[in-house]
Design a protein around this motif. Structure first.
Motif, PDB file in Angstrom:
ATOM      1  N   TYR A 383       0.822  -1.220   0.000  1.00  0.00           N
ATOM      2  CA  TYR A 383       0.000   0.000   0.000  1.00  0.00           C
ATOM      3  C   TYR A 383       0.855   1.269   0.000  1.00  0.00           C
ATOM      4  CZ  TYR A 383       0.942   0.545   5.012  1.00  0.00           C
ATOM      5  OH  TYR A 383       1.548   0.735   6.224  1.00  0.00           O
ATOM      6  N   ASP A 404      -8.395  -6.544  -1.893  1.00  0.00           N
ATOM      7  CA  ASP A 404      -8.267  -7.463  -0.760  1.00  0.00           C
ATOM      8  C   ASP A 404      -6.816  -7.704  -0.370  1.00  0.00           C
ATOM      9  OD1 ASP A 404     -10.994  -7.688  -0.641  1.00  0.00           O
ATOM     10  OD2 ASP A 404     -11.086  -9.506  -1.870  1.00  0.00           O
ATOM     11  N   PHE A 407      -4.684  -4.601   2.150  1.00  0.00           N
ATOM     12  CA  PHE A 407      -4.685  -4.441   3.605  1.00  0.00           C
ATOM     13  C   PHE A 407      -3.424  -5.072   4.192  1.00  0.00           C
ATOM     14  CE2 PHE A 407      -9.209  -4.784   2.399  1.00  0.00           C
ATOM     15  CZ  PHE A 407      -9.616  -3.510   2.761  1.00  0.00           C
ATOM     16  N   SER A 410      -5.122  -7.532   9.292  1.00  0.00           N
ATOM     17  CA  SER A 410      -6.556  -7.839   9.297  1.00  0.00           C
ATOM     18  C   SER A 410      -7.391  -6.722   9.913  1.00  0.00           C
ATOM     19  CB  SER A 410      -6.794  -9.147  10.061  1.00  0.00           C
ATOM     20  OG  SER A 410      -6.348  -9.027  11.404  1.00  0.00           O
ATOM     21  N   TYR A 412      -7.307  -3.535   9.391  1.00  0.00           N
ATOM     22  CA  TYR A 412      -7.734  -2.576   8.373  1.00  0.00           C
ATOM     23  C   TYR A 412      -8.869  -3.154   7.532  1.00  0.00           C
ATOM     24  CZ  TYR A 412      -3.372  -0.323   9.725  1.00  0.00           C
ATOM     25  OH  TYR A 412      -2.374   0.270  10.443  1.00  0.00           O
ATOM     26  N   ARG A 413      -8.828  -4.459   7.290  1.00  0.00           N
ATOM     27  CA  ARG A 413      -9.926  -5.111   6.572  1.00  0.00           C
ATOM     28  C   ARG A 413     -11.210  -5.068   7.407  1.00  0.00           C
ATOM     29  NH1 ARG A 413      -9.365  -9.025   2.783  1.00  0.00           N
ATOM     30  NH2 ARG A 413      -7.230  -9.403   3.506  1.00  0.00           N
ATOM     31  N   THR A 432     -11.033   4.406   5.185  1.00  0.00           N
ATOM     32  CA  THR A 432     -10.053   3.319   5.072  1.00  0.00           C
ATOM     33  C   THR A 432      -8.759   3.816   4.432  1.00  0.00           C
ATOM     34  OG1 THR A 432     -11.860   1.723   4.839  1.00  0.00           O
ATOM     35  CG2 THR A 432      -9.650   0.998   4.200  1.00  0.00           C
ATOM     36  N   LEU A 436      -4.917   3.969   6.066  1.00  0.00           N
ATOM     37  CA  LEU A 436      -3.706   3.466   5.430  1.00  0.00           C
ATOM     38  C   LEU A 436      -2.667   4.578   5.272  1.00  0.00           C
ATOM     39  CD1 LEU A 436      -5.299   1.182   2.681  1.00  0.00           C
ATOM     40  CD2 LEU A 436      -4.122   0.440   4.754  1.00  0.00           C
TER      41      LEU A 436
END
Length: 501
Positions: A383, A404, A407, A410, A412-413, A432, A436
């Motif tokens: 990212y 998917d 991230f 987990s 952030y998901r 979101t 990040l």
């Protein structure tokens, strides 16, 4: 007690004592009666070798079927198992008891010893120090190892010297490829400090399986060059004949059992990272080698000296970086820093990583990915490479092809899924992406993930503004610096002192 009921031990004792003693004394020493001794004396044949006068106490259940049915089956299908013969007999004769299996096994084994086909002979070899080293891959999925909570699909490259038993194991994340063989073999040789005269491997069919004819020729030439570099003669065992590589095939099981024992003693099969697991494997293999210190030292003296440097244990490709911020290699898309868009990179392909160069300058080191399936490719996404562009266009996050995989953890998901449940996709994407960006800019990915999990566990959505304030770097007062200038006359004095000296 009659002569035919004495034991082998009694017979041996009687014969030994009879050389110097009378039949009565020898019988007493051996533990049976004088009458039995006289019968033995009268009968020159040993009592234990006499045929028993007793016959079968019940009829032979196989007698009606042996010549008429069982022997024809064995001749027509030499490789059939005993259970297969039994099932066919019981199909034809339902009243036949299944308890005859052991009798049938013994009878068939005796028949095959006389009338069966010729069997393959294993020729045991005599090995001299420094002559042969073996390479092979072995599946280790049964160990159930995980890294950071995720199951690690891997196998081991296993090298072993035949004479001393020295071994080396290298964790392989992909399949059986030339790059994995070249890297593992060179690691083993440099750890050993020499090379054997001969290197034996399997047919490398797994390494060639998905290659074109041109690529197969290239791998063959590179393998030959690898052997020439270390002065080793390359040999291969025949396809499907595992015992030709038996000195390492059997060692696979011993190594995996040693790893299993070490994992049980460790109390956990989860490792913090891949390097920790590799160090664990090295420790187990090192302990096994320590038990063979004397033969290994003897064999080291007979090894071929190593060259001055290693040879290439990677493949190299020239790949352009597209406007998507990355490149596609073997059906896997990799992101790189966006400033490389439009440039052509030299990519060195190892078993577990890619090393990217712009000319001679290293610009990126990436984890190697694998396609998801035969019809679906894979993604290796960082990212940090794209977050600056994603902040300007946060709605692109909603339908991003590799969303998917974007991230890093987990948490952030979980945040994105919780925000989506509120029914506002625009806000979900914006928050979101902001999380990040905060993780990247403040280098607080792990700490921020813990804070997000705490909020979600408390049934609250993450508050981006509050988290920015929480992870904002602390402001510090700028110190007042006072600079005192020296009088110019000091420099004249220094010049005069320098002239005198």
């Amino acid at each position: 007690m009659t002569g035919r009921h004495i034991t082998d031990r009694q017979m041996r004792l009687y014969m030994d004592y009879r050389k110097t003693r009378s039949p009565e004394a020898a019988a007493a020493r051996a533990g049976f009666s004088t009458a039995t001794a006289y019968r033995l004396e009268a009968d020159l044949a040993p009592a234990l070798t006499k045929e028993s006068a007793e016959g079968r106490r019940r009829p032979d259940p196989l007698a009606p079927h042996w010549d008429a049915e069982i022997v024809p089956i064995l001749k027509a299908a030499p490789g059939i198992r005993v259970i297969g013969v039994l099932q066919e007999l019981r199909r034809r004769h339902p009243d036949l008891s299944r308890n005859i299996r052991r009798t049938l096994e013994r009878r068939i084994q005796a028949w095959r010893a006389v009338h069966g086909p010729e069997r393959e002979v294993i020729f045991r070899q005599q090995h001299e120090p420094g002559r042969q080293g073996l390479s092979d891959f072995t599946d280790t999925s049964s160990l159930g190892v995980s890294v950071a909570g995720e199951r690690l699909d891997h196998r081991l490259y296993h090298f072993r010297l035949v004479f001393s038993g020295f071994e080396h194991a290298h964790v392989v994340l992909g399949g059986e490829s030339f790059t994995a063989l070249a890297e593992g073999l060179q690691n083993a040789l440099w750890a050993l400090g020499g090379a054997p005269k001969e290197h034996r491997s399997d047919s490398l069919s797994a390494a060639f399986r998905n290659l074109t004819a041109e690529a197969r020729d290239d791998v063959t030439q590179r393998y030959a060059a690898l052997m020439d570099h270390y002065g080793m003669i390359a040999t291969r065992n025949n396809v499907g004949v595992a015992h030709e590589n038996g000195s390492i095939e059997s060692a696979h099981g011993h190594l995996k059992q040693a790893l299993e024992d070490a994992l049980l003693l460790r109390g956990s099969r989860d490792f913090a990272d891949l390097d920790a697991y590799r160090a664990f494997v090295d420790g187990v293999v090192g302990g096994r080698n320590a038990n063979l210190a004397k033969p290994i030292a003897l064999e080291k003296a007979a090894l071929v000296p190593l060259p001055k440097r290693r040879t290439a244990d990677y493949e190299e490709k020239a790949i352009p970086v597209t406007s998507s911020g990355g490149f596609t290699l073997r059906r896997v898309f990799y992101t790189v820093p966006s400033r490389l868009i439009g440039h052509r990179l030299r990519v060195r392909i190892f078993d577990d990583r890619l090393e990217c160069f712009l000319g001679a300058t290293p610009v990126a080191r990436l984890r190697r990915g694998r396609p998801v399936s035969d019809t679906k490719g894979g993604h290796v996404v960082d990212y940090r490479h794209i977050i600056h562009s994603l902040r300007r266009k946060p709605m692109a996050f909603a339908n991003l092809v590799y969303r998917d995989q974007l991230f890093p953890r987990s948490a952030y998901r979980r945040a994105f899924e919780a925000l989506q449940e509120q029914g506002d996709p625009r806000r979900a994407c914006k928050v979101t992406v902001g999380l990040l960006a905060l993780a990247h800019e403040q280098a607080c990915e792990a700490e921020l993930a813990e804070a997000i999990n705490a909020e979600l566990d408390a049934k609250r959505l993450p508050d981006l503004a509050a988290l920015r304030e929480r992870f904002r770097p602390a402001t510090a007062a700028i110190p007042e610096v006072v600079v005192e200038l020296a009088p110019l006359g000091v420099y004249d004095e220094l010049a005069a002192v320098g002239a005198r000296t």
